[in-house]
Design a protein around this motif. Sequence first.
Motif, PDB file in Angstrom:
ATOM      1  N   GLU A  42       0.850  -1.186   0.000  1.00 18.46           N
ATOM      2  CA  GLU A  42       0.000   0.000   0.000  1.00 18.46           C
ATOM      3  C   GLU A  42       0.889   1.240   0.000  1.00 18.46           C
ATOM      4  O   GLU A  42       1.931   1.266   0.652  1.00 18.46           O
ATOM      5  CB  GLU A  42      -0.874   0.039   1.258  1.00 18.46           C
ATOM      6  CG  GLU A  42      -1.902  -1.061   1.345  1.00 18.46           C
ATOM      7  CD  GLU A  42      -2.753  -0.917   2.601  1.00 18.46           C
ATOM      8  OE1 GLU A  42      -2.869   0.222   3.106  1.00 18.46           O
ATOM      9  OE2 GLU A  42      -3.274  -1.925   3.078  1.00 18.46           O
ATOM     10  N   ASN A  43       0.479   2.249  -0.728  1.00 22.99           N
ATOM     11  CA  ASN A  43       1.218   3.514  -0.703  1.00 22.99           C
ATOM     12  C   ASN A  43       0.630   4.377   0.401  1.00 22.99           C
ATOM     13  O   ASN A  43      -0.304   5.141   0.185  1.00 22.99           O
ATOM     14  CB  ASN A  43       1.122   4.220  -2.056  1.00 22.99           C
ATOM     15  CG  ASN A  43       2.091   5.393  -2.136  1.00 22.99           C
ATOM     16  OD1 ASN A  43       2.667   5.805  -1.141  1.00 22.99           O
ATOM     17  ND2 ASN A  43       2.276   5.928  -3.325  1.00 22.99           N
ATOM     18  N   GLY A  98      -5.081  10.115   0.048  1.00 22.64           N
ATOM     19  CA  GLY A  98      -6.314   9.491   0.495  1.00 22.64           C
ATOM     20  C   GLY A  98      -6.144   8.320   1.443  1.00 22.64           C
ATOM     21  O   GLY A  98      -7.135   7.782   1.956  1.00 22.64           O
ATOM     22  N   HIS A  99      -4.901   7.900   1.678  1.00 21.75           N
ATOM     23  CA  HIS A  99      -4.682   6.760   2.582  1.00 21.75           C
ATOM     24  C   HIS A  99      -5.004   7.175   4.017  1.00 21.75           C
ATOM     25  O   HIS A  99      -4.675   8.281   4.442  1.00 21.75           O
ATOM     26  CB  HIS A  99      -3.243   6.270   2.490  1.00 21.75           C
ATOM     27  CG  HIS A  99      -3.035   4.920   3.103  1.00 21.75           C
ATOM     28  ND1 HIS A  99      -2.970   4.726   4.472  1.00 21.75           N
ATOM     29  CD2 HIS A  99      -2.908   3.696   2.539  1.00 21.75           C
ATOM     30  CE1 HIS A  99      -2.789   3.441   4.720  1.00 21.75           C
ATOM     31  NE2 HIS A  99      -2.752   2.793   3.565  1.00 21.75           N
ATOM     32  N   PHE A 120      -1.288  12.977   9.305  1.00 18.79           N
ATOM     33  CA  PHE A 120      -0.578  14.092   8.685  1.00 18.79           C
ATOM     34  C   PHE A 120      -1.513  15.242   8.296  1.00 18.79           C
ATOM     35  O   PHE A 120      -1.400  16.362   8.791  1.00 18.79           O
ATOM     36  CB  PHE A 120       0.181  13.575   7.461  1.00 18.79           C
ATOM     37  CG  PHE A 120       1.183  14.535   6.903  1.00 18.79           C
ATOM     38  CD1 PHE A 120       2.440  14.663   7.477  1.00 18.79           C
ATOM     39  CD2 PHE A 120       0.883  15.309   5.799  1.00 18.79           C
ATOM     40  CE1 PHE A 120       3.376  15.546   6.958  1.00 18.79           C
ATOM     41  CE2 PHE A 120       1.810  16.199   5.274  1.00 18.79           C
ATOM     42  CZ  PHE A 120       3.054  16.315   5.857  1.00 18.79           C
ATOM     43  N   ILE A 121      -2.471  14.950   7.419  1.00 12.89           N
ATOM     44  CA  ILE A 121      -3.294  16.022   6.854  1.00 12.89           C
ATOM     45  C   ILE A 121      -4.217  16.660   7.892  1.00 12.89           C
ATOM     46  O   ILE A 121      -4.253  17.883   8.050  1.00 12.89           O
ATOM     47  CB  ILE A 121      -4.100  15.500   5.651  1.00 12.89           C
ATOM     48  CG1 ILE A 121      -3.143  15.113   4.532  1.00 12.89           C
ATOM     49  CG2 ILE A 121      -5.084  16.563   5.161  1.00 12.89           C
ATOM     50  CD1 ILE A 121      -3.799  14.460   3.344  1.00 12.89           C
ATOM     51  N   ARG A 122      -4.975  15.844   8.603  1.00 13.17           N
ATOM     52  CA  ARG A 122      -5.942  16.396   9.558  1.00 13.17           C
ATOM     53  C   ARG A 122      -5.282  17.185  10.699  1.00 13.17           C
ATOM     54  O   ARG A 122      -5.748  18.286  11.039  1.00 13.17           O
ATOM     55  CB  ARG A 122      -6.838  15.284  10.098  1.00 13.17           C
ATOM     56  CG  ARG A 122      -7.883  14.826   9.086  1.00 13.17           C
ATOM     57  CD  ARG A 122      -8.760  13.722   9.634  1.00 13.17           C
ATOM     58  NE  ARG A 122      -9.852  13.400   8.712  1.00 13.17           N
ATOM     59  CZ  ARG A 122     -10.669  12.363   8.868  1.00 13.17           C
ATOM     60  NH1 ARG A 122     -10.536  11.557   9.921  1.00 13.17           N
ATOM     61  NH2 ARG A 122     -11.631  12.138   7.977  1.00 13.17           N
TER      62      ARG A 122
END
Length: 207
Positions: free
Chosen positions: A72-73, A78-79, A86-88
């Motif tokens: 899996e990347n 979107g992972h 990280f994003i949130r």
Amino acid sequence: MWSGGKDSTAMVHLVLGVDPSIPVFSQFDDCDWPEKRPYMERVADSQGWEFIPVEPGFSVWDAVQHHKVGVENICEVGHPITRDAFIRPLKAATKAVGCDGVFLGLRAAESSARKKNFGQRRHVYRIGDGTWRCCPLSTWSTNDVFAYLVANEVEINPCYFQNSICSPEEIRLSWALPTVGWKGRDIEHIRRYYPAQFRRLREIGVQ
């Protein structure tokens, strides 16, 4: 947004050279490369930068064990790991201080998706939630980035040079885990230079 990688380091230096009052955010977790935080603290001290550390509030290493690492990347936007670790957290931190958008050290040459995004949106654009994105290094090459850091006497992350598997130009820093796209070389890199991390990967079944 400062990850400690070469591109984001050059971007922060460039942006703060224009306006040193812009806040700098950096994400940290337990799957970081060992050099990450000490390196960033040295650079911040030498350059007179202040950065705001952001952490996800959970163990990324524990979360990783539920995924097929190297298949899996996990670095895809979107992972769930990238989204939640990280994003949130970064989005919440920037919102808390009233940021209208962020500067990112993304370069179009890094992937077909980034090339397409730059072709459609150029350097500055607005995303769906209304916040702005600015990518001042979009048209820079890898050599441009290294040359900029050397010319401005900004220390380069030692991760780029602690290997004989890939040239510094080939390396993209993310979590200290195997990532899709290195064709197995990242596992060999970790085995040789980060034996403790390699043992942990073996324990969760990564070959």
